[in-house]
Motif scaffolding. Sequence first.
Motif, short mmCIF file in Angstrom:
data_model
loop_
_atom_site.label_atom_id
_atom_site.label_comp_id
_atom_site.label_asym_id
_atom_site.label_seq_id
_atom_site.Cartn_x
_atom_site.Cartn_y
_atom_site.Cartn_z
N ARG A 72 7.94 15.71 2.28
CA ARG A 72 7.27 14.55 1.70
C ARG A 72 6.89 13.57 2.80
O ARG A 72 7.57 13.48 3.83
CB ARG A 72 8.16 13.88 0.65
N ASN A 74 6.40 9.69 2.66
CA ASN A 74 6.47 8.50 1.81
C ASN A 74 5.42 7.46 2.20
O ASN A 74 5.02 6.65 1.37
CB ASN A 74 7.86 7.90 1.85
N LEU A 79 3.68 14.64 -1.63
CA LEU A 79 4.66 15.73 -1.58
C LEU A 79 3.94 17.01 -1.18
O LEU A 79 2.77 17.20 -1.54
CB LEU A 79 5.28 15.88 -2.97
N CYS A 96 4.14 19.63 -9.70
CA CYS A 96 5.05 18.72 -9.05
C CYS A 96 5.61 17.77 -10.10
O CYS A 96 4.98 17.53 -11.14
CB CYS A 96 4.40 17.96 -7.91
#
Length: 124
Positions: A72, A74, A79, A96
Amino acid sequence: QVGLVESGGGSVQAGASLTLSCAANRRTFASYTMAWFRQAPGSEREFVAAISRLGDNTYYADSVKGRFTISRDNAKDTLYLQMNSLNAEDTAVYYCAAGPYYADYGRKDDYRYWGQGTQVTVSS
């Protein structure tokens, strides 16, 4: 509410690689445990991989361990699922999902938000 949009699916030959992406529409992305699930025709939706909020813990189904990598970013609210050595058994719609930090990583009912899915087809 978190909107999730998957991309990167496609049709490939056995042994090939694909990378799936899942973009979130909220800056609260970093507060969620994230996961990938998949569902083949006529089968239940099954757990593939999960990652903790900071990305310091990852979990995999035995069927993909050593071939798939979840990650991932952020800062980008995104993702990923890197899939290597694909085989016909990996053919499915991949979803997801976002869940609270205390989610049981492999339990789909613990995930609150889902994308629409992206198709992966592997031909042998």
